[in-house]
Design an enzyme around this catalytic site. Structure first.
Site, PDB file in Angstrom:
ATOM      1  N   ARG A  25      -1.237  -8.764  13.036  1.00 49.78           N
ATOM      2  CA  ARG A  25      -1.602  -8.183  12.244  1.00 49.78           C
ATOM      3  C   ARG A  25      -2.476  -8.448  11.362  1.00 49.78           C
ATOM      4  O   ARG A  25      -3.393  -8.125  10.810  1.00 49.78           O
ATOM      5  CB  ARG A  25      -0.443  -7.131  11.487  1.00 49.78           C
ATOM      6  CG  ARG A  25       0.143  -6.093  12.576  1.00 49.78           C
ATOM      7  CD  ARG A  25       1.571  -5.673  12.164  1.00 49.78           C
ATOM      8  NE  ARG A  25       1.614  -4.954  10.908  1.00 49.78           N
ATOM      9  CZ  ARG A  25       3.005  -4.822  10.370  1.00 49.78           C
ATOM     10  NH1 ARG A  25       4.121  -5.387  10.781  1.00 49.78           N
ATOM     11  NH2 ARG A  25       3.095  -4.271   9.193  1.00 49.78           N
ATOM     12  N   ARG A  42      10.993  -1.532  10.617  1.00 45.73           N
ATOM     13  CA  ARG A  42       9.847  -1.118  11.757  1.00 45.73           C
ATOM     14  C   ARG A  42       9.866  -2.156  12.899  1.00 45.73           C
ATOM     15  O   ARG A  42       9.874  -3.388  12.645  1.00 45.73           O
ATOM     16  CB  ARG A  42       8.480  -1.175  11.017  1.00 45.73           C
ATOM     17  CG  ARG A  42       8.164  -0.197  10.095  1.00 45.73           C
ATOM     18  CD  ARG A  42       7.125  -0.078   9.207  1.00 45.73           C
ATOM     19  NE  ARG A  42       5.600  -0.623   9.786  1.00 45.73           N
ATOM     20  CZ  ARG A  42       4.712  -0.800   9.441  1.00 45.73           C
ATOM     21  NH1 ARG A  42       4.532  -0.403   8.255  1.00 45.73           N
ATOM     22  NH2 ARG A  42       3.746  -1.362   9.879  1.00 45.73           N
ATOM     23  N   ARG A  83      11.619  -6.101   4.593  1.00 48.75           N
ATOM     24  CA  ARG A  83      11.579  -4.880   4.171  1.00 48.75           C
ATOM     25  C   ARG A  83      12.226  -3.541   5.148  1.00 48.75           C
ATOM     26  O   ARG A  83      12.404  -3.813   6.495  1.00 48.75           O
ATOM     27  CB  ARG A  83      10.042  -4.291   4.058  1.00 48.75           C
ATOM     28  CG  ARG A  83       9.457  -4.335   5.282  1.00 48.75           C
ATOM     29  CD  ARG A  83       7.616  -3.852   4.761  1.00 48.75           C
ATOM     30  NE  ARG A  83       7.087  -3.763   5.597  1.00 48.75           N
ATOM     31  CZ  ARG A  83       5.757  -3.523   5.930  1.00 48.75           C
ATOM     32  NH1 ARG A  83       5.138  -3.455   4.572  1.00 48.75           N
ATOM     33  NH2 ARG A  83       4.852  -3.377   7.090  1.00 48.75           N
ATOM     34  N   LYS A 116       0.950  -1.187  -0.120  1.00 44.28           N
ATOM     35  CA  LYS A 116      -0.010   0.006  -0.006  1.00 44.28           C
ATOM     36  C   LYS A 116       0.884   1.273   0.036  1.00 44.28           C
ATOM     37  O   LYS A 116       0.727   2.052  -0.895  1.00 44.28           O
ATOM     38  CB  LYS A 116      -1.003   0.166   1.238  1.00 44.28           C
ATOM     39  CG  LYS A 116      -1.919  -1.120   1.418  1.00 44.28           C
ATOM     40  CD  LYS A 116      -2.796  -0.956   2.602  1.00 44.28           C
ATOM     41  CE  LYS A 116      -2.074  -0.682   3.798  1.00 44.28           C
ATOM     42  NZ  LYS A 116      -1.867  -2.434   4.139  1.00 44.28           N
ATOM     43  N   ARG A 142      -9.883   1.496   8.490  1.00 44.61           N
ATOM     44  CA  ARG A 142      -9.279  -0.129   8.847  1.00 44.61           C
ATOM     45  C   ARG A 142     -10.566  -0.955   9.724  1.00 44.61           C
ATOM     46  O   ARG A 142     -10.413  -2.319   9.932  1.00 44.61           O
ATOM     47  CB  ARG A 142      -7.963  -0.316   9.576  1.00 44.61           C
ATOM     48  CG  ARG A 142      -6.855  -0.424   8.717  1.00 44.61           C
ATOM     49  CD  ARG A 142      -5.421  -0.198   9.841  1.00 44.61           C
ATOM     50  NE  ARG A 142      -4.442  -0.988   9.517  1.00 44.61           N
ATOM     51  CZ  ARG A 142      -3.461  -0.542   9.041  1.00 44.61           C
ATOM     52  NH1 ARG A 142      -3.320   0.728   8.695  1.00 44.61           N
ATOM     53  NH2 ARG A 142      -2.311  -1.176   8.769  1.00 44.61           N
TER      54      ARG A 142
HETATM   55  P1  AMP Z   1       0.737   0.482   8.965  1.00 52.06           P
HETATM   56  O1  AMP Z   1       2.000   1.319   8.699  1.00 52.06           O
HETATM   57  O2  AMP Z   1      -0.443   1.271   7.865  1.00 52.06           O
HETATM   58  O3  AMP Z   1       1.025  -0.812   8.853  1.00 52.06           O
HETATM   59  O4  AMP Z   1       0.114   0.819  10.244  1.00 52.06           O
HETATM   60  C1  AMP Z   1       1.113   0.332  11.223  1.00 52.06           C
HETATM   61  C2  AMP Z   1       0.257   0.045  12.539  1.00 52.06           C
HETATM   62  O5  AMP Z   1      -0.438   1.407  12.997  1.00 52.06           O
HETATM   63  C3  AMP Z   1      -0.849  -0.830  12.692  1.00 52.06           C
HETATM   64  O6  AMP Z   1      -0.520  -2.037  12.911  1.00 52.06           O
HETATM   65  C4  AMP Z   1      -1.749   0.001  13.657  1.00 52.06           C
HETATM   66  O7  AMP Z   1      -1.300  -0.571  14.899  1.00 52.06           O
HETATM   67  C5  AMP Z   1      -1.771   1.306  13.512  1.00 52.06           C
HETATM   68  N1  AMP Z   1      -2.560   1.662  12.589  1.00 52.06           N
HETATM   69  C6  AMP Z   1      -2.404   2.570  11.322  1.00 52.06           C
HETATM   70  N2  AMP Z   1      -3.350   2.820  10.644  1.00 52.06           N
HETATM   71  C7  AMP Z   1      -4.607   2.417  11.655  1.00 52.06           C
HETATM   72  C8  AMP Z   1      -5.963   2.493  11.436  1.00 52.06           C
HETATM   73  N3  AMP Z   1      -6.794   3.139  10.467  1.00 52.06           N
HETATM   74  N4  AMP Z   1      -6.800   2.035  12.597  1.00 52.06           N
HETATM   75  C9  AMP Z   1      -6.152   1.609  13.642  1.00 52.06           C
HETATM   76  N5  AMP Z   1      -4.738   1.430  13.814  1.00 52.06           N
HETATM   77  C10 AMP Z   1      -3.959   1.888  12.811  1.00 52.06           C
END
Ligand code: AMP
Length: 219
Positions: A172, A161, A127, A13, A88
């Site tokens: 996740r 990360r 990554r 994404k 989400r």
């Molecule tokens: P990402 O970088 O999109 O994989 O997001 C990393 C982490 O941020 C996720 O595993 C969640 O803990 C938190 N997070 C990001 N976006 C959301 C969202 N829309 N709702 C809830 N938690 C989020």
């Protein structure tokens, strides 16, 4: 044009959102990036989010809805935006609909990047990103052209990360299938869902997304 990018963790994404944002002059709004920045800066939101994110769980709807609504109202988003990693949950999707309606905006396309679980795990495991400009790389699939030098900004520092470990990734994926996958029928019913094959090479996926967007037109 306003877009939502959906897909499981590791689907690409963020990588694709950066490319499409550059191609169509849109702003990428990644809730994950915003939350990681809040954690780095030690803000109140960051303090609340850190342990939840490290465990692979979702941060509360109230927090993410607040940070997204604040950004989409700003002038930088006037040409359009890509929501990367938001909404989400169904609750977030409903809140987003309300925020958009209050600003006279709408979503043109929801791009779903579909990837099998085994591939997701391999992708997440390798990554890393440039600590300076955030460009995304992978040990196997997308190495910098010159070892340890960022292709984009020439930066020499890279990071991984803290939630890209096996335990958090398992959570996740489970949380994604339980809470986020149910959004697909929601956007399908609104006729805005465009599904692309995220198993292909990065450039091919980018082309698929452009074709899907162009085929359906936009505002
Ligand atoms: P990402 O970088 O999109 O994989 O997001 C990393 C982490 O941020 C996720 O595993 C969640 O803990 C938190 N997070 C990001 N976006 C959301 C969202 N829309 N709702 C809830 N938690 C989020």
């Amino acid at each position: 044009m306003n877009l939502i990018f959906m897909g499981p963790p590791g689907a690409g994404k963020g990588t694709q959102a950066k490319r499409i944002a550059a191609a169509y002059d849109l702003v990428q709004l990644s809730t994950g990036d915003m939350l990681r920045r809040a954690v780095e800066e030690g803000t109140e939101v960051g303090r609340q989010a850190k342990s939840v994110m490290d465990a692979g769980e979702y941060v509360s709807d109230d927090i993410v809805v607040a940070i997204v609504s604040e950004r989409i109202g700003q002038p930088e988003c006037s040409k359009g935006f890509i929501l990367d990693g938001f909404p989400r949950t169904l609750n977030q999707a409903h809140s987003l609909d309300k925020v958009l309606a209050s600003k006279g905006l709408e979503i043109d396309h929801v791009v779903m990047i579909r990837v099998d679980d085994e591939k997701l795990i391999a992708r997440i495991a390798g990554r890393f990103s440039c600590s300076t400009c955030d460009a995304a790389y992978h040990d196997q699939f997308n190495r910098p052209k010159h070892k340890n030098v960022c292709d984009i900004c020439g930066g020499l520092q890279f990071s991984r990360r803290s939630d890209d470990n096996a335990e958090a990734v398992a959570v996740r994926l489970e949380v994604y299938y339980g809470q986020t996958a149910p959004l697909l029928p929601y956007y399908e019913a609104q006729k805005s869902l465009r599904t692309v094959d995220g198993m292909a090479d990065i450039d091919v996926v980018t082309e698929q997304i452009k074709s899907a967007i162009n085929a359906h037109g936009s505002d």
